[in-house]
Enzyme design. Structure first.
Site, short mmCIF file in Angstrom:
data_model
loop_
_atom_site.label_atom_id
_atom_site.label_comp_id
_atom_site.label_asym_id
_atom_site.label_seq_id
_atom_site.Cartn_x
_atom_site.Cartn_y
_atom_site.Cartn_z
CE LYS A 173 6.89 -1.89 -2.13
NZ LYS A 173 5.65 -1.88 -2.90
NE ARG B 141 -2.91 -7.17 0.07
CZ ARG B 141 -3.16 -6.81 -1.19
NH1 ARG B 141 -3.79 -7.64 -2.00
NH2 ARG B 141 -2.80 -5.63 -1.63
N1 BES Z 1 3.17 -0.48 0.93
C1 BES Z 1 2.65 -0.82 -0.35
C2 BES Z 1 1.60 0.17 -0.85
C3 BES Z 1 2.08 1.56 -1.12
C4 BES Z 1 2.48 1.92 -2.40
C5 BES Z 1 2.06 2.52 -0.14
C6 BES Z 1 2.90 3.21 -2.67
C7 BES Z 1 2.48 3.82 -0.39
C8 BES Z 1 2.88 4.15 -1.67
C9 BES Z 1 2.00 -2.21 -0.30
O1 BES Z 1 2.56 -3.10 0.60
C10 BES Z 1 2.16 -2.83 -1.65
O2 BES Z 1 3.25 -3.15 -2.01
N2 BES Z 1 1.03 -2.99 -2.36
C11 BES Z 1 1.02 -3.60 -3.62
C12 BES Z 1 0.07 -4.76 -3.54
C13 BES Z 1 0.17 -5.75 -4.64
C14 BES Z 1 1.53 -6.39 -4.72
C15 BES Z 1 -0.87 -6.85 -4.42
C16 BES Z 1 0.52 -2.56 -4.62
O3 BES Z 1 -0.28 -1.69 -4.24
O4 BES Z 1 0.97 -2.58 -5.75
MN MN Z 2 4.19 -4.22 -0.20
#
Ligand code: BES
Ligand code: MN
Ligand code: ZN
Length: 488
Positions: free
Chosen positions: A265, A339
């Site tokens: 990230k 997931r």
């Molecule tokens: N933990 C994150 C989702 C999240 C984002 C929770 C902001 C709380 C605040 C999750 O693991 C994630 O990174 N999701 C990605 C998925 C994508 C890479 C397929 C997303 O939502 O961008």
């Molecule tokens: Mn994630």
């Protein structure tokens, strides 16, 4: 702080006494003395909600410390209004050490029912929370004493037994979610969960070796990039008179820090990712609550715990992993880890626990807050009756849900690639639904609901009900759901 319940005002009371005042502009009849009325006028105090006025009254030989609290238009207090009133009150008496809450004084003329009082106290206790354990300059919080005086003291105290456990659970979820990831990581969280055997829960902790024996390649895959190994915890509460009745299974995403793995990230997105275990924290405290209140229902909680880090051992985009279900998943993004840990947890539930239904709760997709903001969480469900039960529980506890579609129109959302499925998409559309459709493949057609709390688990600003920070969203709603199930 624990409220004390009494039938009489303690002798020689020295603390502050709460006096409720209905909206003076709207309501003529109130049993305030002329002296008080005069003082109110002088202070422009109107009795609207969130208006407070400290007063000192001399009565013959003694002095009364009053805090007038605006009630607005009483007496029809909804659960939400009651909690709000309690929260506002807590704010107004923050620096007071002894508070007298005599129901007749607080709600002149219209005694609220016992359940309404529970909501007021719930709001009061929840608003006092702040996470300040690591601030050496934290205000020395005054040891507060809250004395509730009411003819129904005995039965109120009994009701508070139950309600107090729920409030404590909410505060503990906030603590868990706020703890930094160097303190709270899969093993340490599993150790805390193991302590719950003292409440009467049966606790099983699966370490890496046990996870390998179960074939949980997805949970292991997410955890393998971290120096902190993953864990799966099963918490079992057998409250039903028939221990063999199928349990409700609740599974929580427990990523103690989500750096994104090798799909790292960027800074603004990584900040705050300690809260990616909020779902697991809710499940853990939900089970504690069920045990403490001796809920007559069989419930199993599952915590899928891992830290998602980049390293030489981390899961690579392009890797193909074998999940516990036997299905193969191709990794497109190591950041789609929630997931992955959940698909093994869900499969464990449906293949080993014979559940009556399975519910998962997870900070799963950033797109959830794009769709619903921080006001509501997304509900994805393959069973209309279950969806309705959860929706209603959310309305009753003001942890509100909004149903999202996962019908057959979306069946082609998850691509196959080289394996049975891919874990992510680079498209921007329907990302929360994508994640839900992915999970759906691991519930074997059982009644299942997925609650995406990515937008609601953390509040970026203070609200009337709580300070900025962890919200514990889902705890009260799921407990309400379980209670309804238990009495059905
Ligand atoms: N933990 C994150 C989702 C999240 C984002 C929770 C902001 C709380 C605040 C999750 O693991 C994630 O990174 N999701 C990605 C998925 C994508 C890479 C397929 C997303 O939502 O961008
Ligand atoms: Mn994630
Ligand atoms: Zn995550």
């Amino acid at each position: 702080m624990k409220p004390e319940f009494r039938t009489e005002v303690p002798a020689d009371w020295k603390g502050i006494r709460i006096v409720g005042v209905p909206d003076l502009l709207k309501q003529e009849s109130s049993n305030l003395s002329p002296a008080v009325r005069e003082a109110l006028n002088a202070q422009n105090f109107t009795g609207t909600p969130n208006s407070f006025l400290p007063l000192i009254l001399q009565k013959q030989d003694r002095v009364d410390n009053l805090l007038l609290a605006g009630l607005g238009e009483v007496p029809s207090l909804t659960p939400l209004q009651s909690r709000r009133f309690g929260a506002l009150l807590a704010d107004a008496v923050r620096d007071r050490s002894a508070i007298l809450f005599r129901t007749e004084d607080v709600f002149p003329g219209a005694l609220p029912d016992e359940q309404t009082l529970m909501h007021v106290l719930n709001g009061f206790c929840a608003r006092q929370y702040s996470f300040d354990r690591y601030r050496s300059d934290r205000e020395k919080t005054v040891a507060q004493r809250l004395v509730v005086v009411d003819a129904r003291a005995a039965s109120l105290a009994q009701l508070w037994e139950r309600q107090g456990h729920i409030v404590d659970a909410v505060l503990r979820v906030k603590d868990l979610v706020s703890e930094p990831p160097n303190v709270l990581y899969p093993e340490s969280m599993a150790d805390m969960a193991a302590q719950l055997k003292n409440c009467g829960l049966e606790v099983t902790v699966f370490d890496e070796q046990a996870l390998a024996e179960l074939g949980m390649g997805a949970l292991l895959g997410v955890g393998q990039g971290s120096a902190r190994p993953p864990r799966l915890v099963a918490l079992r509460w057998t409250g039903d008179h028939n221990p063999d009745n199928p349990p409700v299974v609740v599974a929580g995403k427990g990523i103690t820090f989500d750096a994104g793995g090798l799909s790292l990230k960027t800074r603004p997105h990584m900040q705050g990712m300690k809260n990616d275990m909020a779902g697991a924290a809710v499940v853990m405290e939900l089970l504690r609550c069920a045990a403490e209140n001796r809920l007559p229902l069989n419930v199993v909680g599952i915590l899928a715990l891992a830290e998602n880090m980049p390293s030489g051992k981390a899961l690579r985009p392009d890797d193909i992993i074998r999940t516990m279900s036997g299905k193969y998943v191709e990794i497109l993004s190591a950041d789609g880890e929630g997931r992955l840990v959940l698909c093994d947890a869900l499969w464990y539930a449906v293949s080993r626990l014979n559940p009556s239904c399975v519910i998962d709760i997870a900070t799963l997709t950033g797109a959830m807050s794009t769709a619903l903001g921080w006001q509501k969480a997304g509900l994805f469900c393959n069973d209309d009756a279950l969806a309705e039960e959860l929706y209603r529980a959310g309305e009753q506890t003001s942890e509100r849900l909004w149903r999202m579609p996962i019908d057959a129109d979306y069946d082609d959302l998850v691509p196959r690639g080289d394996a049975d499925m891919e874990n992510a998409t680079f498209g921007q559309n329907a990302r929360s639904i994508f994640a839900a459709k992915f999970l759906e493949k691991f519930v074997d057609g059982r009644p299942w609901a997925h609650i995406d709390i990515a937008g609601t688990a953390w509040s970026e600003k203070d609200t009337p009900m709580a300070r900025k920070g962890a919200t514990a969203f889902g705890l009260q709603l799921l407990y309400q759901f379980l209670e309804r199930r238990a009495s059905a």
